[in-house]
Design a protein around this motif. Structure first.
Motif, short mmCIF file in Angstrom:
data_model
loop_
_atom_site.label_atom_id
_atom_site.label_comp_id
_atom_site.label_asym_id
_atom_site.label_seq_id
_atom_site.Cartn_x
_atom_site.Cartn_y
_atom_site.Cartn_z
N LEU A 61 0.83 -1.21 0.00
CA LEU A 61 0.00 0.00 0.00
C LEU A 61 0.87 1.26 0.00
N ILE A 62 1.94 1.23 0.78
CA ILE A 62 2.87 2.36 0.81
C ILE A 62 3.61 2.45 -0.53
N LEU A 67 -5.66 -6.13 -5.33
CA LEU A 67 -6.84 -5.27 -5.45
C LEU A 67 -6.72 -4.00 -4.62
N PRO A 68 -6.51 -4.08 -3.30
CA PRO A 68 -6.38 -2.83 -2.53
C PRO A 68 -5.13 -2.04 -2.92
N THR A 69 -4.08 -2.74 -3.33
CA THR A 69 -2.86 -2.05 -3.75
C THR A 69 -3.11 -1.22 -5.00
N MET A 70 -3.84 -1.77 -5.96
CA MET A 70 -4.15 -1.04 -7.17
C MET A 70 -5.09 0.14 -6.90
N ALA A 127 9.10 -5.56 3.28
CA ALA A 127 10.08 -5.03 2.33
C ALA A 127 9.76 -5.46 0.90
N ALA A 128 9.42 -6.75 0.73
CA ALA A 128 9.06 -7.25 -0.59
C ALA A 128 7.80 -6.58 -1.09
N GLY A 129 6.81 -6.40 -0.19
CA GLY A 129 5.57 -5.73 -0.56
C GLY A 129 5.81 -4.30 -0.99
N LEU A 130 6.69 -3.60 -0.29
CA LEU A 130 7.01 -2.22 -0.63
C LEU A 130 7.57 -2.13 -2.05
N ALA A 131 8.54 -3.01 -2.35
CA ALA A 131 9.16 -3.00 -3.68
C ALA A 131 8.15 -3.38 -4.76
N ILE A 132 7.33 -4.38 -4.48
CA ILE A 132 6.34 -4.83 -5.46
C ILE A 132 5.28 -3.75 -5.69
N GLY A 133 4.88 -3.07 -4.62
CA GLY A 133 3.91 -1.98 -4.75
C GLY A 133 4.42 -0.86 -5.63
#
Length: 281
Positions: free
Chosen positions: A109-110, A210-213, A166-172
């Motif tokens: 999300l970030i 979905l929420p990330t997009m 950390a992985a989520g941040l990069a992927i986001g």
């Protein structure tokens, strides 16, 4: 010279999307969307990574316009794919992995907000090159996820949580910059970090995407280039419809073409696209 809140002057001139790109027929637009959907469906993805270079190279949209259009269509495809996915993977099985979803969302999300902000502030020339580099990254991730064969990492709970954020941040960031759902990166990350089987990982990736997009979409909506959606509503609806139908057809063809043939072809296509995007003026 940098323009306030919307890339460079070239992006501002064409912010509405009513100039600077080709006007394809709706039939051709639908066919292109369907072709992209088939490619994505055959490997269990939505095809946004193939749609982006097509929007730039074939339809002539500027970099930021293409990203915003790609994000809108990716959102539509994911919204339609999630219920269908829950048929093959029970809802209870996805809910049981709620901690994985929350962990990754803590970063994605970030990352989505940051990535969308960067995209709107970059000069077009810089964004083209960033997109080209990310297409190479997606090609590597695609090859690894099918041929890597690496098992889950043995991590402590704390380390796994930090690594997930950390992985989520990069992927986001990547997903927002490219206008993709991010499944090509989320699925291997979920398998590696959380030891989830790949079928369940696919459903979890949609729940995270979905929420990330939506966050990235909200950030893009604050930029004047977001007007490209209003100027190309029929184009978006038509290509999205083609992509959805193509994805279903691609899913039916899953396994017809051996991975040993299909994946190298798709990786080559992504690498070729990255070169064309890099050189795009």
């Amino acid at each position: 010279m940098m323009a306030t809140g919307g890339g460079d002057s070239e992006t501002q001139t064409n912010a509405r999307g009513d100039a600077g790109h080709r006007k394809p027929s709706l039939t051709w637009t639908f066919a292109a969307g369907a072709g992209i959907g088939v490619l994505g469906g055959m490997i269990g993805l939505g095809g946004a990574e193939f749609r982006l270079p097509l929007l730039i190279g074939l339809f002539g949209f500027l970099a930021l316009q293409a990203v915003i259009l790609n994000k809108a269509m990716s959102l539509i495809v994911v919204l339609t794919a999630l219920p269908a996915r829950l048929v093959s993977v029970p809802y209870a099985e996805v809910v049981a992995q709620w901690s994985v979803i929350v962990n990754l969302l803590g970063g994605t999300l970030i990352g989505a907000w940051v990535g969308a902000t960067w995209a709107t502030r970059m000069r077009s020339a810089t964004l083209y090159r960033v997109l080209a580099a990310l297409l190479v990254l997606i090609a590597i991730a695609l090859a690894w996820s099918h041929f890597g064969g690496t098992g889950a990492l043995d991590l402590s709970p704390v380390t796994r949580t930090v690594a997930g954020i950390a992985a989520g941040l990069a992927i986001g960031v990547v997903a927002a910059l490219m206008g993709v759902a991010g499944g090509e990166l989320l699925i291997p990350a979920i398998v590696l970090l959380f030891a989830v089987d790949i079928k369940t990982a696919g459903s979890l990736s949609l729940a995270v995407s979905l929420p990330t997009m939506l966050v990235a979409f909200a950030r893009y909506s604050r930029d004047q280039s977001f007007q490209v959606l209003r100027g190309n509503a029929k184009f978006v609806a038509t290509m999205s419809a083609g992509s959805i139908i193509g994805t279903v057809l691609g899913g039916l063809l899953l396994g017809v073409v051996p991975d040993a043939v299909l994946i190298p072809l798709l990786v080559s296509l992504l690498l070729l696209s990255s070169v064309k995007v890099w050189r795009h003026q």
